[in-house]
Design an enzyme around this catalytic site. Structure first.
Site, PDB file in Angstrom:
ATOM      1  N   LYS A  88      -0.817   3.613   7.956  1.00 40.25           N
ATOM      2  CA  LYS A  88      -1.475   3.834   9.251  1.00 40.25           C
ATOM      3  C   LYS A  88      -2.747   4.669   9.098  1.00 40.25           C
ATOM      4  O   LYS A  88      -3.797   4.326   9.656  1.00 40.25           O
ATOM      5  CB  LYS A  88      -0.494   4.511  10.210  1.00 40.25           C
TER       6      LYS A  88
ATOM      7  N   THR B 156      -4.450   5.099   6.318  1.00 39.94           N
ATOM      8  CA  THR B 156      -5.388   4.301   5.528  1.00 39.94           C
ATOM      9  C   THR B 156      -6.140   3.323   6.420  1.00 39.94           C
ATOM     10  O   THR B 156      -7.364   3.145   6.293  1.00 39.94           O
ATOM     11  CB  THR B 156      -4.628   3.538   4.426  1.00 39.94           C
TER      12      THR B 156
ATOM     13  N   ARG C 160      -4.757  14.393  12.300  1.00 38.51           N
ATOM     14  CA  ARG C 160      -3.978  15.617  12.143  1.00 38.51           C
ATOM     15  C   ARG C 160      -4.159  16.176  10.728  1.00 38.51           C
ATOM     16  O   ARG C 160      -4.542  15.471   9.812  1.00 38.51           O
ATOM     17  CB  ARG C 160      -2.487  15.347  12.378  1.00 38.51           C
TER      18      ARG C 160
ATOM     19  N   LYS D 220       7.416  12.595   1.577  1.00 39.85           N
ATOM     20  CA  LYS D 220       6.571  11.685   2.348  1.00 39.85           C
ATOM     21  C   LYS D 220       5.150  11.593   1.797  1.00 39.85           C
ATOM     22  O   LYS D 220       4.501  10.563   1.888  1.00 39.85           O
ATOM     23  CB  LYS D 220       6.530  12.152   3.814  1.00 39.85           C
TER      24      LYS D 220
ATOM     25  N   ALA E  23       5.641  13.865  14.723  1.00 40.69           N
ATOM     26  CA  ALA E  23       5.977  13.083  15.920  1.00 40.69           C
ATOM     27  C   ALA E  23       7.470  12.873  16.088  1.00 40.69           C
ATOM     28  O   ALA E  23       7.910  12.521  17.176  1.00 40.69           O
ATOM     29  CB  ALA E  23       5.278  11.725  15.870  1.00 40.69           C
TER      30      ALA E  23
ATOM     31  N   PHE F  29       3.908   8.670  13.073  1.00 43.17           N
ATOM     32  CA  PHE F  29       5.026   7.744  12.924  1.00 43.17           C
ATOM     33  C   PHE F  29       4.818   6.474  13.766  1.00 43.17           C
ATOM     34  O   PHE F  29       3.695   6.038  13.948  1.00 43.17           O
ATOM     35  CB  PHE F  29       6.345   8.435  13.244  1.00 43.17           C
TER      36      PHE F  29
ATOM     37  N   PHE G  26      -1.323  -5.998   1.360  1.00 50.29           N
ATOM     38  CA  PHE G  26      -0.837  -5.659   0.019  1.00 50.29           C
ATOM     39  C   PHE G  26      -1.003  -6.890  -0.865  1.00 50.29           C
ATOM     40  O   PHE G  26      -0.962  -8.023  -0.389  1.00 50.29           O
ATOM     41  CB  PHE G  26       0.635  -5.229   0.063  1.00 50.29           C
TER      42      PHE G  26
ATOM     43  N   TRP H  37      -7.472  -0.287   1.810  1.00 50.99           N
ATOM     44  CA  TRP H  37      -7.041   0.393   0.580  1.00 50.99           C
ATOM     45  C   TRP H  37      -7.836  -0.106  -0.624  1.00 50.99           C
ATOM     46  O   TRP H  37      -8.270   0.685  -1.457  1.00 50.99           O
ATOM     47  CB  TRP H  37      -5.544   0.153   0.350  1.00 50.99           C
TER      48      TRP H  37
END
Length: 557
Positions: A72, A74, A95, A106, A274, A302, A382, A410
């Protein structure tokens, strides 16, 4: 062989942060420098731009997170870079990362690959010290509270009803439940105490929702730290703790300016989780970004059932803002995981599992549509994705008349997200946002919780423990019935059971505890087994992080 995020970040051609500021019309004397590549934005500059019109607000959210990762941040960073390539004046608002996940499991929150915020190591490790200031202010309040009890307790605080918890920005399960004051009489009053992670501290929420220093002090003063023997609230203002906490938070109140790998300006400020807090960067940073640029791209933590719901029902309500569009991030791997495929087999084409798991995307689409905001689905790419799988997701979105684009930030940075950026820009230009809340302020607390549980999560209803029911009745008697609700729930499922993937049905939400964050201005409802102080995994990321003789950090990412 692909390079790691940290290797890519080290090769970045960063501009001095003063030059990033120049892109936004910020004079050098309106920045407070933390080295060459980080700065805080002064209140003088924010006051100077306050009368400017707002730009367009774009919220980035995602499906429920999985071990496979959704990308998210990225996508958010890549989207901002793409807007820059298209000649659009854009500021990203994010954030700050917590140290807990960095050393746990994480990871950080700087994006990845060619779509990162830099300086990456600084951002994920201490940054400008905002979290340390929040930790210090939180624990100062705790120390003043216990000292007051020790020194005569003129406020009549009931030690059994102290609700203020100490905090630490590290995952440490051993501190969830503690006993303090052991030893001699001079060592304090013996009582049970608790720790939360810094991102769950009410001071984090207060800082992220406060408009200015005056508002911050009002909110700090309203925070309930305990109840007296008559059951009445005792606040931080009653403890005379507000001024000293505000002093510690003076610099932390100022948004931080950094940049992406492609030198797009980024404001990073605040960082509540979150799943246990409200999951959004600061109101101050978001509002500043709206004044600074034609487009502000921000994200919520999240999945959309948590971060986006709180962004829309809490942050937008309090700040008087509303998104012009929402980008919903999904990955084929995560959708197959929701369809029952194990993490080890996600790179193998599996259309059947994809179709089974795509209901999770569909539910989040329905939820976002219920707010009346145009939605664009971004499929974070991906290398294992196949043409048939991409076509499956595309067809699903077309059937729902939802815009769809593949995002490849990415690997390619902004260049790989231009299709998504163009669709976002066109959507804002062509579709009107008719923003509406899930519930109204005047609804009773239980009704607000039920509205979120049934409308957003898809639950059949809500079960409240006897303790939670008594707590709700008490809060409504004390006058806290007409404020928003912040749900603390697992991020891994739409339900409160992390094992229920996809689009679960036939479940009920279990609310075990309810309390008020009076300074932040919302009610917190704890569901399931969610913890406000996470623990470390069996093999923490910290085991593999080190620094060499040359000063280079390794193992961070």
């Amino acid at each position: 062989m692909y390079k790691s995020d940290i290797e890519i970040a080290r090769e970045a051609k960063m501009l001095p942060v003063a030059e990033i500021g120049e892109q936004l019309g910020i004079n050098a004397d309106e920045l407070e420098f933390y080295g060459k590549y980080k700065a805080k934005i002064s209140d003088d500059y924010l006051a100077r731009i306050d009368s400017l019109p707002d730009g367009k607000l774009i919220l980035v959210t995602a499906i429920n997170p999985t071990p496979a990762g959704e990308g998210k941040t990225t996508t958010t960073v890549g989207l901002g870079q793409a807007f820059g390539l298209l000649g659009k004046k854009t500021v990203i608002a994010l954030r700050e990362p917590s140290l807990g996940p960095c050393f746990g499991v994480k990871g950080g929150a700087a994006g990845g690959g060619q779509a990162q915020v830099v300086p990456m190591e600084d951002l994920n490790l201490h940054f400008t010290g905002d979290f340390h200031a929040i930790t210090a202010a939180n624990n100062l309040c705790a120390a003043l509270l216990d000292n007051h009890i020790q020194q005569g307790n003129t406020l009549g605080i009931d030690p059994r009803q102290v609700v203020w918890k100490r905090c630490l920005d590290i995952n440490d399960r051993a501190l969830r439940n503690t006993v303090i004051g052991l030893g001699a009489k001079a060592d304090g009053v013996v009582r049970e105490d608790h720790f939360v992670i810094t991102v769950a501290s009410e001071i984090m929420a207060v800082l992220c929702l406060a408009g200015d220093m005056a508002d911050l002090k009002k909110r700090l003063g309203r925070m309930i730290v305990a109840y007296d023997y008559d059951g009445q609230p005792v606040t931080a203002k009653d403890l005379q703790a507000v001024g000293s906490m505000a002093v510690l938070l003076k610099d932390a109140m100022k948004p931080n300016l950094v940049q992406t790998l492609e030198n797009t300006p980024v404001l990073i400020h605040g960082g509540p989780f979150a799943n246990i807090a409200h999951g959004c960067n600061s109101v101050k940073a978001t509002k500043a970004a709206l004044k600074m640029a034609d487009y502000c791209i921000t994200e919520a933590g999240f999945g959309a059932d948590l971060g986006a719901e709180k962004f829309l029902n809490i942050k937008c309500r309090m700040a008087g803002i509303a998104p012009d569009a929402v980008v919903l991030v999904a990955t084929i791997r995560a959708l197959k995981y929701n369809g029952g495929v194990s993490k080890d087999n996600l790179t193998t084409e599996n259309i059947e599992a994809l179709r089974k798991g795509i209901v999770n995307l569909g539910k989040h689409l329905d939820n976002l549509n219920s707010f009346g905001i145009p939605v664009i689905v971004a499929l974070n790419s991906f290398i294992s994705d196949t043409a048939a799988e991409i076509a499956c997701v595309s067809d699903f979105c077309k059937a729902r008349k939802c815009e769809f684009a593949v995002s490849n930030g990415w690997l390619e940075g902004g260049r790989g997200v231009t299709e998504l950026a163009e669709k976002v820009i066109n959507t804002i230009a062509e579709k009107e946002s008719n923003f509406a809340f899930t519930y109204q302020d005047e609804a009773p607390i239980k009704e607000k919780i039920k509205a979120i549980a049934t409308k957003i999560y898809g639950a059949d209803g809500v079960d409240f423990t006897d303790v939670a029911t008594r707590q709700i009745a008490r809060l409504e008697t004390l006058g806290f019935g007409n404020i928003p609700v912040c749900m603390a729930k697992t991020q891994y499922s739409l339900s409160d059971n992390p094992a229920l993937l996809g689009k679960p049905s036939g479940f009920r939400i279990n609310v075990r505890e309810v309390y008020v964050s009076a300074g932040a201005g919302f009610i917190v409802a704890l569901t399931g087994a969610v913890m406000t102080m996470p623990g470390l995994p069996k093999v923490p990321a910290a085991n593999h992080i080190d620094i060499g003789a040359d000063g280079e950090i390794c193992g961070l990412f």
